[in-house]
Write a protein that holds these residues in place. Structure first.
Motif, PDB file in Angstrom:
ATOM      1  N   ARG A 148      -0.914 -24.770 -11.805  1.00  0.00           N
ATOM      2  CA  ARG A 148      -0.764 -26.541 -12.547  1.00  0.00           C
ATOM      3  C   ARG A 148       0.042 -27.666 -11.718  1.00  0.00           C
ATOM      4  O   ARG A 148      -0.122 -28.609 -11.187  1.00  0.00           O
ATOM      5  CB  ARG A 148      -0.610 -26.114 -13.970  1.00  0.00           C
ATOM      6  CG  ARG A 148       0.267 -27.246 -14.005  1.00  0.00           C
ATOM      7  CD  ARG A 148       1.099 -27.089 -15.713  1.00  0.00           C
ATOM      8  NE  ARG A 148       1.230 -28.453 -16.449  1.00  0.00           N
ATOM      9  CZ  ARG A 148       2.399 -29.155 -15.770  1.00  0.00           C
ATOM     10  NH1 ARG A 148       3.205 -28.411 -15.034  1.00  0.00           N
ATOM     11  NH2 ARG A 148       3.105 -30.016 -16.793  1.00  0.00           N
ATOM     12  N   ASN A 149       1.368 -26.829 -11.134  1.00  0.00           N
ATOM     13  CA  ASN A 149       2.028 -27.265 -10.755  1.00  0.00           C
ATOM     14  C   ASN A 149       2.005 -27.921  -9.260  1.00  0.00           C
ATOM     15  O   ASN A 149       2.096 -28.709  -8.737  1.00  0.00           O
ATOM     16  CB  ASN A 149       3.439 -26.213 -10.699  1.00  0.00           C
ATOM     17  CG  ASN A 149       3.873 -26.282 -12.164  1.00  0.00           C
ATOM     18  OD1 ASN A 149       3.586 -27.566 -13.057  1.00  0.00           O
ATOM     19  ND2 ASN A 149       5.229 -25.370 -12.356  1.00  0.00           N
ATOM     20  N   ALA A 150       1.233 -27.025  -8.800  1.00  0.00           N
ATOM     21  CA  ALA A 150       0.485 -26.964  -6.862  1.00  0.00           C
ATOM     22  C   ALA A 150      -0.703 -28.360  -7.165  1.00  0.00           C
ATOM     23  O   ALA A 150      -0.249 -29.063  -6.701  1.00  0.00           O
ATOM     24  CB  ALA A 150       0.028 -25.610  -6.457  1.00  0.00           C
ATOM     25  N   HIS A 154      -6.060 -25.306  -7.207  1.00  0.00           N
ATOM     26  CA  HIS A 154      -5.276 -25.506  -6.437  1.00  0.00           C
ATOM     27  C   HIS A 154      -5.555 -25.859  -5.570  1.00  0.00           C
ATOM     28  O   HIS A 154      -6.722 -26.018  -4.670  1.00  0.00           O
ATOM     29  CB  HIS A 154      -5.965 -23.508  -6.185  1.00  0.00           C
ATOM     30  CG  HIS A 154      -4.803 -23.277  -5.201  1.00  0.00           C
ATOM     31  ND1 HIS A 154      -4.637 -22.912  -3.471  1.00  0.00           N
ATOM     32  CD2 HIS A 154      -3.364 -21.970  -5.109  1.00  0.00           C
ATOM     33  CE1 HIS A 154      -3.167 -22.556  -3.204  1.00  0.00           C
ATOM     34  NE2 HIS A 154      -3.026 -21.679  -4.522  1.00  0.00           N
ATOM     35  N   PRO A 155      -4.800 -26.346  -4.440  1.00  0.00           N
ATOM     36  CA  PRO A 155      -4.787 -27.365  -3.351  1.00  0.00           C
ATOM     37  C   PRO A 155      -5.661 -26.542  -2.790  1.00  0.00           C
ATOM     38  O   PRO A 155      -6.340 -27.255  -1.881  1.00  0.00           O
ATOM     39  CB  PRO A 155      -3.555 -27.925  -2.976  1.00  0.00           C
ATOM     40  CG  PRO A 155      -2.464 -27.308  -3.902  1.00  0.00           C
ATOM     41  CD  PRO A 155      -3.577 -26.246  -5.171  1.00  0.00           C
ATOM     42  N   ASP A 156      -6.271 -25.429  -2.390  1.00  0.00           N
ATOM     43  CA  ASP A 156      -6.500 -24.769  -1.004  1.00  0.00           C
ATOM     44  C   ASP A 156      -8.142 -25.118  -1.536  1.00  0.00           C
ATOM     45  O   ASP A 156      -9.000 -24.625  -0.658  1.00  0.00           O
ATOM     46  CB  ASP A 156      -6.331 -23.136  -1.082  1.00  0.00           C
ATOM     47  CG  ASP A 156      -5.567 -23.255  -0.345  1.00  0.00           C
ATOM     48  OD1 ASP A 156      -4.351 -23.907   0.518  1.00  0.00           O
ATOM     49  OD2 ASP A 156      -4.442 -21.640  -0.377  1.00  0.00           O
ATOM     50  N   ALA A 183      -1.460 -33.309  -5.725  1.00  0.00           N
ATOM     51  CA  ALA A 183      -2.997 -34.420  -5.402  1.00  0.00           C
ATOM     52  C   ALA A 183      -2.286 -35.533  -6.585  1.00  0.00           C
ATOM     53  O   ALA A 183      -2.948 -36.963  -6.072  1.00  0.00           O
ATOM     54  CB  ALA A 183      -3.486 -33.861  -6.859  1.00  0.00           C
ATOM     55  N   CYS A 184      -0.983 -35.976  -6.228  1.00  0.00           N
ATOM     56  CA  CYS A 184       0.236 -37.020  -7.230  1.00  0.00           C
ATOM     57  C   CYS A 184       0.567 -37.162  -6.489  1.00  0.00           C
ATOM     58  O   CYS A 184       1.459 -38.992  -6.459  1.00  0.00           O
ATOM     59  CB  CYS A 184       0.580 -36.206  -8.616  1.00  0.00           C
ATOM     60  SG  CYS A 184      -0.659 -36.276 -10.313  1.00  0.00           S
ATOM     61  N   ARG A 185       1.496 -36.594  -5.512  1.00  0.00           N
ATOM     62  CA  ARG A 185       2.094 -37.074  -4.623  1.00  0.00           C
ATOM     63  C   ARG A 185       1.162 -38.179  -4.073  1.00  0.00           C
ATOM     64  O   ARG A 185       0.344 -38.659  -4.050  1.00  0.00           O
ATOM     65  CB  ARG A 185       2.399 -36.197  -3.678  1.00  0.00           C
ATOM     66  CG  ARG A 185       3.634 -36.640  -2.523  1.00  0.00           C
ATOM     67  CD  ARG A 185       4.315 -35.956  -1.510  1.00  0.00           C
ATOM     68  NE  ARG A 185       5.194 -35.030  -1.992  1.00  0.00           N
ATOM     69  CZ  ARG A 185       4.949 -33.177  -2.571  1.00  0.00           C
ATOM     70  NH1 ARG A 185       4.327 -32.924  -2.458  1.00  0.00           N
ATOM     71  NH2 ARG A 185       6.257 -33.019  -3.439  1.00  0.00           N
ATOM     72  N   GLY A 186       2.958 -39.457  -3.884  1.00  0.00           N
ATOM     73  CA  GLY A 186       2.242 -40.653  -3.538  1.00  0.00           C
ATOM     74  C   GLY A 186       2.163 -41.407  -4.924  1.00  0.00           C
ATOM     75  O   GLY A 186       1.717 -42.620  -4.276  1.00  0.00           O
ATOM     76  N   PHE A 187       1.395 -41.117  -5.361  1.00  0.00           N
ATOM     77  CA  PHE A 187       1.091 -41.565  -6.883  1.00  0.00           C
ATOM     78  C   PHE A 187       1.915 -41.654  -7.709  1.00  0.00           C
ATOM     79  O   PHE A 187       1.946 -43.052  -8.451  1.00  0.00           O
ATOM     80  CB  PHE A 187      -0.257 -41.356  -7.265  1.00  0.00           C
ATOM     81  CG  PHE A 187      -1.735 -41.544  -6.896  1.00  0.00           C
ATOM     82  CD1 PHE A 187      -1.999 -42.548  -6.608  1.00  0.00           C
ATOM     83  CD2 PHE A 187      -2.085 -40.142  -5.997  1.00  0.00           C
ATOM     84  CE1 PHE A 187      -3.276 -42.802  -5.514  1.00  0.00           C
ATOM     85  CE2 PHE A 187      -2.560 -40.486  -5.394  1.00  0.00           C
ATOM     86  CZ  PHE A 187      -3.619 -41.421  -4.997  1.00  0.00           C
ATOM     87  N   THR A 217       7.160 -30.475 -13.392  1.00  0.00           N
ATOM     88  CA  THR A 217       6.899 -29.456 -12.610  1.00  0.00           C
ATOM     89  C   THR A 217       8.030 -27.969 -12.360  1.00  0.00           C
ATOM     90  O   THR A 217       8.244 -27.187 -12.397  1.00  0.00           O
ATOM     91  CB  THR A 217       6.276 -29.219 -11.616  1.00  0.00           C
ATOM     92  OG1 THR A 217       7.735 -30.249 -10.438  1.00  0.00           O
ATOM     93  CG2 THR A 217       4.628 -30.303 -11.059  1.00  0.00           C
ATOM     94  N   ALA A 218       9.204 -28.666 -13.220  1.00  0.00           N
ATOM     95  CA  ALA A 218       9.963 -27.873 -13.833  1.00  0.00           C
ATOM     96  C   ALA A 218       9.886 -26.763 -14.453  1.00  0.00           C
ATOM     97  O   ALA A 218       9.533 -26.843 -15.294  1.00  0.00           O
ATOM     98  CB  ALA A 218      11.724 -28.853 -13.876  1.00  0.00           C
TER      99      ALA A 218
END
Length: 92
Positions: free
Chosen positions: A21-23, A86-88, A28-32, A42-43
């Motif tokens: 979830r955090n990864a 997962h990002p991969d 995917a949400c970076r930049g948005f 994600t803390a």
């Protein structure tokens, strides 16, 4: 690429579900969304009830012995929620 197998999640899968979830949020949400908001989302660590939530509602996709995607399915309501990859494995 290896194919994934969908299985019912167990409480023991909760740490992996949380990590994916955090990864996924971070990738995917970076930049948005603002970094401060991503940090807040994600803390910390999952609270104890999270493991029961995972065991009750989640399914996981496993490939090469590891969880690569997660999702909650409430069969009583038909609601699908908490889909994280997962990002991969994004785009697979």
């Amino acid at each position: 690429m290896t194919s994934a197998i969908i299985q019912k999640a167990t409480a023991a899968d909760a740490p992996a579900v949380w990590a994916i979830r955090n990864a996924a949020i971070r990738r995917a949400c970076r930049g948005f969304y603002d970094e401060a908001l991503l940090d807040r989302w994600t803390a910390g660590e999952p609270e104890a009830p999270f493991a029961s939530f995972v065991a009750d509602l989640f399914y996981v996709a496993r490939a090469d012995g590891r969880i690569v995607a997660t999702g909650a399915v409430d069969l009583a309501t038909g609601r699908v929620d908490g889909i994280f990859v997962h990002p991969d494995w994004m785009g697979q």
